[in-house]
Every structure is written in structure tokens, then in C-alpha cells.
Scaffold this active site. Sequence first.
Site, PDB file in Angstrom:
ATOM      1  N   LYS A 143     -41.333 -34.845 -83.865  1.00 36.43           N
ATOM      2  CA  LYS A 143     -40.635 -34.626 -85.177  1.00 36.43           C
ATOM      3  C   LYS A 143     -41.600 -33.660 -85.959  1.00 36.43           C
ATOM      4  O   LYS A 143     -41.400 -32.270 -86.578  1.00 36.43           O
ATOM      5  CB  LYS A 143     -40.136 -35.526 -86.280  1.00 36.43           C
ATOM      6  CG  LYS A 143     -39.781 -34.640 -87.740  1.00 36.43           C
ATOM      7  CD  LYS A 143     -38.348 -36.278 -88.088  1.00 36.43           C
ATOM      8  CE  LYS A 143     -38.176 -35.119 -89.652  1.00 36.43           C
ATOM      9  NZ  LYS A 143     -36.964 -36.571 -89.876  1.00 36.43           N
ATOM     10  N   HIS A 163     -26.970 -28.920 -41.114  1.00 39.16           N
ATOM     11  CA  HIS A 163     -26.012 -28.980 -41.588  1.00 39.16           C
ATOM     12  C   HIS A 163     -25.514 -29.775 -41.729  1.00 39.16           C
ATOM     13  O   HIS A 163     -24.696 -30.694 -42.069  1.00 39.16           O
ATOM     14  CB  HIS A 163     -25.091 -28.147 -41.063  1.00 39.16           C
ATOM     15  CG  HIS A 163     -25.367 -26.613 -40.555  1.00 39.16           C
ATOM     16  ND1 HIS A 163     -25.415 -25.736 -42.473  1.00 39.16           N
ATOM     17  CD2 HIS A 163     -25.580 -25.901 -39.966  1.00 39.16           C
ATOM     18  CE1 HIS A 163     -25.519 -24.836 -42.211  1.00 39.16           C
ATOM     19  NE2 HIS A 163     -25.580 -24.742 -40.396  1.00 39.16           N
TER      20      HIS A 163
END
Length: 540
Positions: free
Chosen positions: A153, A293
Site C-alpha cells: 500500500k 487437433h
Amino acid sequence: MSESTTPAPADEAASGRRPIRRALLSVSDKTGLIELATALHEAGVALVSTGGSARAIADAGIPVTPVEDVTGFAECLDGRVKTLHPAVHGGLLADTRRPEHLQQIADLGIEPFELVVINLYPFRETIASGAGFDESVEQIDIGGPAMVRASAKNHPSVAIVVDPARYDEVLAAVGAGGFTLAQRTALAAAAYAHTAAYDVAVASWLYGQVGRSDPESDGWPEFTGATWTKAGALRYGENPHQRAALYRHWRPGLAGATQLHGKEMSYNNYVDVDAAWRAANDFADPAVAIIKHANPCGIATVVGGDADPAAAVATAHRKAHECDPVSAFGGVIAVNRPVSLAMAEQVAEIFTEVLLAPGFDDAAVAVLTRKKNIRLLVMPEGSVPDPLEFRAISGGLLVQERDAIDADGDSPSTWQLAAGAAADEATLADLEFAWRACRAVKSNAILLATDGASVGIGMGQVNRVDSARLAVERAGERAAGAVAASDAFFPFADGLEILLQAGVRAVVQPGGSVRDAEVVAAAEAAGVSLYLTGTRHFYH
Ligand SMILES: NC(=O)c1ncn([C@@H]2O[C@H](COP(=O)(O)O)[C@@H](O)[C@H]2O)c1NC=O
């Protein structure tokens, strides 16, 4: 810090650099701690540290102030309270841009920190080790996250570092006269990501414990979370107009594989090789899966192959490739044992996008790295499939248990013979192979196999008849005398009849259709052994 590296105040204002004069070090993972503390001390940074960290630093002969000397309180409650004190948090949270904050901490006798280095108790590792409840709870860090969040912070004044891999950046910043504001902001973001991931792990675990002890629970926690960290951007996604990136979970797996050779992995490479690894690891014996695939164009195993794994992987690869050489062109391969020279020499003859293995013999690497285009990947040690599977849907997430292949119904000893004569040992072994391999095929799946290798695969069709046709067509003459597996029941006899007409000699399928009697009668009439597993393996 030497005078020459300390920027003049005007420079400091322009860059946002804050010279580092005092640092707080509190680390559970002490990797690199002594090197860092030594360099900070040599740069003139005053060190404050907690219990074990302070002892390690002092033992290395580096001057350090124990945090107790700052708080005036001895660490207590088995380390649950060490740094939870205004003398620490005032030094982390004072916004040094505000004169009134500077005045207040001066009045309180609190000194600011410009650098905080923390890593948290190993909570995830503790639960992964199977630790009990109380031990796991004790590994929930309290003081560490409080300091990380406070420092993050207050990043305009404090640099917070939570990752030992970033200690080099700390030393570079010290030499440059401190981190810039932009660097401190990025460090703060990483720090919040760190505590967020930590809290998600704690909350997910604790919700799981709550569900376990609640007899009314359906067994699924009210909250589940996971966090991922960016591993890197990919060139593009499934198609070139889609942006894509790879993120990693904390468990070892494909996303953390080491690439030994070849071009950058693509999005589709990852999807395919993940499916290949899943398929190859459904077998205890050496096995190879070739995928295009996300569907297999060949799978093979060598039962007892661990007697000579180097030869077995070569054999498995040859047989998997022979299943459908046309489709295997440009495929990806996964093998569940290290790649041998013999296997590498075969693979080198075929255009292959990716080869993934738990390791590679040196001679195999030498052969394969002569091929410019093949990507060689080593799976990280300790990679095990996640017990849960997640799939995003619009507005939500589907979660299911992993479809394990060792469920009831996957062993021939539990199968029911519904038609024909009991299969001999070799046929039963082929049926078991076909059943396991079929799990890697997208539904509706039909897989024909002979001698531990697929010979014809019908995948992804919207009816089972077409899958059967495709499998038979791909097998050609090899269909006669092969065995077959179906991932789910035959709803009518028509799909099975295609296999019977092609000369398949034994079939395994879950059973459970309302027309099972018709299906069984068709097998009986053809004199073909038909086994029912009672378990299905849809794969979408
Ligand atoms: N309780 C506290 O005040 C506290 N302050 C820091 N820690 C943690 O203690 C660990 C370092 O401990 P040590 O230096 O004693 O090995 C760090 O992981 C840090 O996050 C604390 N421990 C846990 O909550």
C-alpha cells in the site's frame, strides 16, 4: 551506500528513486538470504530481521538488529506474534511524502523502512504434503501478509520484494540509488498478487475442510479458487487473429515444461501436447501417443517394455505411427518414458511439431536437434494430473473430478462377458489396451487395436455409426481380426454391425442402452466376444 551512487535530491525527485537506508528481512524460504544481506550491508543498508532470518544473518557475521529490539517485545505464541507491532508497521506505513507522517513517527521514535523482503510460510507445500489440520493451520502466515500488504500500500515510500528470484533487482536498485516509483509500483502489484494467491489457497483448502465435516454437504465447497501467473505471451491463439498467453499454476505440469529445442510453442501445440501426455500416461508400460487437433492418430504400448525401455519406446512409436501415417504428419508426440536414440532416429524421419517426454537420452537430443522445426519438451518432475477438471462456460465454471482410467470398470476382471466365448489372454490384453486408448479419443469414439497398438480410430462424430465407419475405413485390411472399444454404449446395433462386418473379433463397450439386447444379439450372431464395462469414458 557510497556517495557516488546516491543521487542528489533533485535527481531523486525526478526519478522517484528512494535511497535504501533501512531494510526489514523476514523470510521463510532462506534461499539467497545471506548473499542479499551481505550485499545490502556492504552498501550501507541497516538490517532488521525476524527470529530465524536474523539468526542466519548474524551467523554469517553480518550485523543485524533483531526485530525484538525494535518492538521491545520478545517473539511470542510460537512465532504467531513477531512483527505485529506499531514500531514495525509504523515504519512500513508512514508516507514519507507527508511531513505530518514524518513528524508523527519521529515523535513516536519509529524509523521508516525503504525496503522490505518477505516470503510467507509454505502453506501450499504443507497441505500438498498431506499434513494434518492443525499443522496446516499453523502454516497460515499472519504477520508476513500484514507486512507485505502494508508495504505494498505504501509503495510510494517502500519497496516490497516477495520473490527470492528478484534479489538481483534489489541489488541493482541499491546500486542505482534506490528503486524508481514505477519499479516500486510493479513490486507492489506482485506483492498483492502473492498475498491474493496465498489467501485463495487458504480459503479453498478451508472450505474443502468445512464441506468434508458437514454431513449435509454435497461435497463441493461453496468457494473454490485458483490463481495463475503469466509465463509469457504466445505468438497468437487458436487462430492468428486471437491474442494469447500462457499462465502457470503452482503445481508442476506442462505449462512449466523445459523446452530443449525448437521454435516457440504455440497455443495449439500446448493443447495438443496436453492431450498427448494425458493419453500416453494412461498406460503403466512404455507408451506413445501421437495427436493432431487434440485427437489421437496413433497410440501404442509395449507390455513389459520396462525390461528394455529404450527399445520399447521406439517400438511403441513405430506402432503408433503406423496406425495413421498420413495424419501423423505434423503431429505432436508424447511418450511416458525418456526418448531413446532408437526412438529419436525414427521421429527425425517424420515431420513432427512437438515431442514431449519425461527426459531425453543425450544421443537422442543430438539426433533431434539437427531438425530445425521440432520442439523438444521435458515434462517437470512430479507432474501429476490435477484431481479436478475445470471448464469455463458463459457466466461460470464447470468443475468435475478427473476422469480417472483406473475407475471400477476399467479392469477386465470387472467386465461382464455379454456375448461370444471368453477371450483368450492376448485378446483380453488387446481389449484392455483398446479401452484405455479409446479414452483419449474425442466422443463419439471407436478405436480398433491389434497387438497393443491402435490400427483405426473414429473420433468426434455426432453419431456412433459414423465413428465406427471412420475407424474401419482407417484400419482398412487391419480391421479384420482387430479388437474394438467404444467410449460409450451402442444405442442401436447398427454401429456394432459395421465393426462386425469388417471382421472385428472382440468388442468392449460400457453397455447400458435400452437396446442392449439387440446389440448383444448382433455380437452373438456374429460369434464375437462382447464385454460390458459398466463405465463409460466420454471425452469432449
Ligand atoms: N507473526 C508474525 O508477526 C510474523 N511476522 C513475520 N512472520 C513470518 O515469519 C517468517 C520468517 O520467520 P523467521 O525469520 O523466524 O524464520 C516469514 O515467512 C514471515 O512471513 C510472522 N509469522 C507468522 O504469522
